[in-house]
Scaffold this active site. Structure first.
Site, mmCIF file in Angstrom:
data_model
loop_
_atom_site.group_PDB
_atom_site.id
_atom_site.type_symbol
_atom_site.label_atom_id
_atom_site.label_comp_id
_atom_site.label_asym_id
_atom_site.label_seq_id
_atom_site.Cartn_x
_atom_site.Cartn_y
_atom_site.Cartn_z
ATOM 1 N N ASP A 1 57.321 52.385 -16.104
ATOM 2 C CA ASP A 1 56.716 52.107 -17.415
ATOM 3 C C ASP A 1 56.109 53.338 -18.072
ATOM 4 O O ASP A 1 55.141 53.244 -18.828
ATOM 5 C CB ASP A 1 55.650 51.001 -17.299
ATOM 6 C CG ASP A 1 56.211 49.726 -16.713
ATOM 7 O OD1 ASP A 1 57.383 49.429 -16.986
ATOM 8 O OD2 ASP A 1 55.482 49.043 -15.977
ATOM 9 N N LYS B 1 60.148 55.698 -20.476
ATOM 10 C CA LYS B 1 61.503 56.243 -20.288
ATOM 11 C C LYS B 1 62.431 55.840 -21.428
ATOM 12 O O LYS B 1 63.231 56.632 -21.906
ATOM 13 C CB LYS B 1 62.105 55.752 -18.959
ATOM 14 C CG LYS B 1 61.360 56.212 -17.733
ATOM 15 C CD LYS B 1 61.944 55.602 -16.476
ATOM 16 C CE LYS B 1 61.715 54.116 -16.338
ATOM 17 N NZ LYS B 1 60.314 53.697 -16.177
ATOM 18 N N GLY C 1 61.900 46.922 -17.536
ATOM 19 C CA GLY C 1 61.572 46.458 -18.884
ATOM 20 C C GLY C 1 61.401 47.698 -19.734
ATOM 21 O O GLY C 1 60.456 48.450 -19.549
ATOM 22 N N HIS C 2 62.354 47.949 -20.603
ATOM 23 C CA HIS C 2 62.382 49.197 -21.364
ATOM 24 C C HIS C 2 62.206 48.920 -22.853
ATOM 25 O O HIS C 2 62.990 48.184 -23.441
ATOM 26 C CB HIS C 2 63.709 49.925 -21.110
ATOM 27 C CG HIS C 2 63.833 50.443 -19.707
ATOM 28 N ND1 HIS C 2 64.948 51.083 -19.227
ATOM 29 C CD2 HIS C 2 62.951 50.436 -18.672
ATOM 30 C CE1 HIS C 2 64.755 51.448 -17.967
ATOM 31 N NE2 HIS C 2 63.554 51.044 -17.610
ATOM 32 N N GLN D 1 62.453 52.201 -13.250
ATOM 33 C CA GLN D 1 61.332 52.364 -12.301
ATOM 34 C C GLN D 1 60.842 53.822 -12.298
ATOM 35 O O GLN D 1 60.852 54.448 -13.335
ATOM 36 C CB GLN D 1 61.713 51.890 -10.890
ATOM 37 C CG GLN D 1 61.917 50.384 -10.783
ATOM 38 C CD GLN D 1 63.263 49.900 -11.273
ATOM 39 O OE1 GLN D 1 64.295 50.413 -10.907
ATOM 40 N NE2 GLN D 1 63.278 48.883 -12.118
HETATM 41 P P1 GDP Z 1 59.662 52.278 -19.571
HETATM 42 O O1 GDP Z 1 59.843 51.141 -18.628
HETATM 43 O O2 GDP Z 1 59.383 53.557 -18.871
HETATM 44 O O3 GDP Z 1 60.772 52.421 -20.567
HETATM 45 O O4 GDP Z 1 58.340 51.954 -20.410
HETATM 46 P P2 GDP Z 1 57.893 50.515 -21.005
HETATM 47 O O5 GDP Z 1 58.717 50.203 -22.187
HETATM 48 O O6 GDP Z 1 57.815 49.511 -19.927
HETATM 49 O O7 GDP Z 1 56.393 50.821 -21.383
HETATM 50 C C1 GDP Z 1 56.029 51.867 -22.245
HETATM 51 C C2 GDP Z 1 55.237 51.274 -23.417
HETATM 52 O O8 GDP Z 1 54.562 52.317 -24.096
HETATM 53 C C3 GDP Z 1 56.124 50.621 -24.471
HETATM 54 O O9 GDP Z 1 55.425 49.564 -25.042
HETATM 55 C C4 GDP Z 1 56.351 51.738 -25.479
HETATM 56 O O10 GDP Z 1 56.632 51.246 -26.782
HETATM 57 C C5 GDP Z 1 55.016 52.412 -25.443
HETATM 58 N N1 GDP Z 1 55.025 53.862 -25.716
HETATM 59 C C6 GDP Z 1 55.949 54.788 -25.368
HETATM 60 N N2 GDP Z 1 55.530 56.034 -25.700
HETATM 61 C C7 GDP Z 1 54.306 55.881 -26.253
HETATM 62 C C8 GDP Z 1 53.322 56.797 -26.752
HETATM 63 O O11 GDP Z 1 53.486 58.015 -26.730
HETATM 64 N N3 GDP Z 1 52.153 56.258 -27.215
HETATM 65 C C9 GDP Z 1 51.911 54.924 -27.217
HETATM 66 N N4 GDP Z 1 50.737 54.488 -27.685
HETATM 67 N N5 GDP Z 1 52.809 54.040 -26.763
HETATM 68 C C10 GDP Z 1 53.976 54.507 -26.271
HETATM 69 P P1 IMO Z 2 60.659 50.089 -15.489
HETATM 70 O O1 IMO Z 2 62.094 50.539 -15.461
HETATM 71 C C1 IMO Z 2 57.088 49.109 -13.220
HETATM 72 C C2 IMO Z 2 57.719 47.242 -9.303
HETATM 73 C C3 IMO Z 2 57.271 45.821 -9.104
HETATM 74 C C4 IMO Z 2 56.904 45.862 -7.627
HETATM 75 C C5 IMO Z 2 57.976 46.781 -7.036
HETATM 76 C C6 IMO Z 2 59.157 46.051 -6.419
HETATM 77 O O2 IMO Z 2 60.331 49.221 -16.642
HETATM 78 O O3 IMO Z 2 59.743 51.252 -15.342
HETATM 79 P P2 IMO Z 2 61.240 44.766 -7.457
HETATM 80 O O4 IMO Z 2 61.308 43.576 -8.363
HETATM 81 O O5 IMO Z 2 61.893 45.983 -8.013
HETATM 82 O O6 IMO Z 2 61.709 44.472 -6.058
HETATM 83 O O7 IMO Z 2 59.669 45.088 -7.324
HETATM 84 O O8 IMO Z 2 58.430 47.588 -8.123
HETATM 85 N N1 IMO Z 2 58.647 47.457 -10.444
HETATM 86 C C7 IMO Z 2 58.293 48.062 -11.586
HETATM 87 N N2 IMO Z 2 57.094 48.511 -12.004
HETATM 88 N N3 IMO Z 2 58.189 49.277 -13.986
HETATM 89 C C8 IMO Z 2 59.392 48.852 -13.553
HETATM 90 O O9 IMO Z 2 60.534 49.128 -14.202
HETATM 91 C C9 IMO Z 2 59.484 48.171 -12.326
HETATM 92 N N4 IMO Z 2 60.494 47.604 -11.636
HETATM 93 C C10 IMO Z 2 59.973 47.185 -10.477
HETATM 94 O O10 IMO Z 2 56.160 45.509 -9.917
HETATM 95 O O11 IMO Z 2 55.666 46.502 -7.465
HETATM 96 MG MG MG Z 3 59.011 49.279 -18.193
#
Ligand code: GDP
Ligand code: IMO
Ligand code: MG
Length: 431
Positions: A13, A16, A40-41, A224
């Site tokens: 999270d 990416k 979750g991207h 991840q």
């Molecule tokens: P990922 O799994 O690495 O793709 O990241 P997620 O989408 O799960 O979580 C990142 C969250 O931060 C999302 O809600 C993005 O829209 C938000 N985000 C990404 N870059 C920035 C930033 O520079 N500032 C803020 N405030 N939010 C950001």
């Molecule tokens: P993105 O791509 C954050 C965590 C779960 C748990 C562990 C194992 O959005 O960054 P799993 O279901 O993969 O067997 O769970 O990994 N986990 C993540 N945490 N971002 C993710 O994906 C994750 N995908 C799995 O919360 O701790």
């Molecule tokens: Mg994510």
């Protein structure tokens, strides 16, 4: 500069998807190389928020190949939901490809993940319950189904004859779960074959060899993060694949030599979802403040993300095991109102005062370790509209420079908000 891997350098999270979407402008092909719908991207583009789980975050651009590659695990039911949602939103999926060697998550994988993680389970990992661990376990145990099996009646039948008797025994006798008849599974496989059919990447060898030969640019999207890597993360509190940059070589079929840059995405702080050690975690008002301002709630499960100060020890570790050539630093804007910001530079063993500047891999010892912090003055101004490095306040520049110094890797991208235009690109790894 050239073909680039976007890798999560913390516990996932990190942002990416935002960075992938951004760099995808300069890419011809985007490859998701590992993980499944546990990811979750989030991409915010032209005021609209998109959430991807398996489909590469480059899919919003037309005329680019977006490949869900061999290193991934796919639960067809969830993929269908994602495809349908994107179609409803008007996204063009012509470039989507699914690798014939990707592994399939079957309903029993979901059942087993669910029961292993229920409230009564002794050692909970806090998984996303998407069947990830059980699917990868079967893949490695040579006991799984691949996308290509769905189109080969003979292979499918013989594999199911091999898989089902033992799987049903385990489901019933070990887990007390329901069994699956062969007829039921064959029907499911027919459904799955239909879901995948328009997208199966049968000509992947021709397309990828030609792409490499003609200098097409490839962007690899990790899911991840390094600290969730099955080999390098906080085992057993990890996912079951290899998010590290090297995972792009094994998971995408183009070999390590095709990768020129590895960009580690790091938040200006750290978050973690699920169980497991987290040395710089803040279980106080400051942690809550980061969580609220940073909107730190999971995209896939909605769970609150645990928050803590930036941990330079794991950042340095991630730089090593992923061979990072650059950093994309995200969410620094979350600190806009903070008086002071801390960085964890080392760990101290509460028992004997021993200082760790390199990451101690034995997670059983982490309960004895406390963070050693240095404190930086906040910048107390809104950086979310800064369009260049020069516009950043002095204290923000100082904070970023110190992170670079501690990690030993250059920050190439600074993200100051979720939107595409809230980004300062200091050096574009793709060109
Ligand atoms: P990922 O799994 O690495 O793709 O990241 P997620 O989408 O799960 O979580 C990142 C969250 O931060 C999302 O809600 C993005 O829209 C938000 N985000 C990404 N870059 C920035 C930033 O520079 N500032 C803020 N405030 N939010 C950001
Ligand atoms: P993105 O791509 C954050 C965590 C779960 C748990 C562990 C194992 O959005 O960054 P799993 O279901 O993969 O067997 O769970 O990994 N986990 C993540 N945490 N971002 C993710 O994906 C994750 N995908 C799995 O919360 O701790
Ligand atoms: Mg994510």
């Amino acid at each position: 500069m050239g073909n680039t891997v976007v890798v999560g350098a913390q516990w996932g999270d990190e942002g990416k998807a935002k960075i992938t979407d951004l760099l995808a402008t300069d890419a011809d092909i985007i490859i998701r190389y590992q993980g499944g719908c546990n990811a979750g991207h989030t991409v915010v583009a032209e005021g609209k928020t998109y959430k991807f789980h398996l489909i590469p975050s480059g899919v919003l651009y037309k005329n680019k190949l977006c490949i869900i590659s061999a290193g991934t695990v796919i639960y067809p039911t969830e993929l269908k939901k994602e495809i349908d949602q994107l179609k409803t939103e008007g996204t063009n999926l012509e470039g989507l490809r699914i690798h014939p060697l990707a592994s399939i998550t079957m309903p029993w994988h979901i059942d087993i993940d669910g029961i292993s993680e229920d409230k009564t389970a002794k050692t909970k990992i806090g998984t996303t319950k998407k069947g990830i661990g059980p699917t990868y376990a079967d893949k490695v145990g040579r006991y799984g189904l691949k996308v290509e099996d769905l189109y080969d009646e003979e292979a499918l039948n013989s594999k199911l004859d091999n898989i089902l008797p033992l799987k049903n025994k385990i489901l019933k006798e070990v887990y007390g779960l329901r069994e699956y008849s062969k007829e039921e599974v064959l029907n499911l496989c027919e459904e799955y074959a239909e879901i995948f059919c328009p997208y199966v990447f049968w000509d992947w060898q021709e397309v990828l060899s030609e792409a490499l030969k003609t200098g097409k640019k490839i962007l690899f999207e990790g899911a991840q993060g390094v600290m969730l890597d099955i080999d390098w993360g906080t085992y057993p509190f990890v996912t079951s694949s290899n998010p590290i940059a090297g995972g792009a070589a094994t998971g995408s079929g183009v070999g390590a030599k095709a990768i020129d840059e590895a960009i580690g995405v790091m938040k200006a702080y750290v978050t973690r979802v699920g169980e497991g050690p987290f040395i710089s975690e803040l279980e106080d008002e400051t942690g809550k403040k980061i969580q609220t301002i940073g909107a730190e709630f999971g995209v896939t499960t909605g769970r609150a993300r645990r928050c803590g100060w930036f941990d330079a020890v794991i950042a340095k570790y991630a730089a090593l095991v992923s061979g990072l050539s650059g950093i994309a630093l995200t969410k620094a804007d979350v600190f806009d109102t903070f008086d002071e910001i801390k960085i964890c530079t080392a760990y101290k063993d509460k028992r004997d005062g021993k200082i760790y500047r390199y990451y101690p891999t034995n997670v059983n010892t982490h309960k004895y370790l406390e963070p050693v912090y240095e404190t930086h003055a906040g910048w107390k101004s809104d950086i979310s509209n800064c369009q260049s490095y020069d516009e950043l306040p002095q204290n923000a520049k100082k904070y970023f420079a110190r992170l670079e110094e501690l990690i030993g890797v250059k920050i190439k991208i600074i993200s100051v908000g979720p939107n595409r235009n809230q980004t300062i690109i200091l050096e574009n790894p793709m060109n």
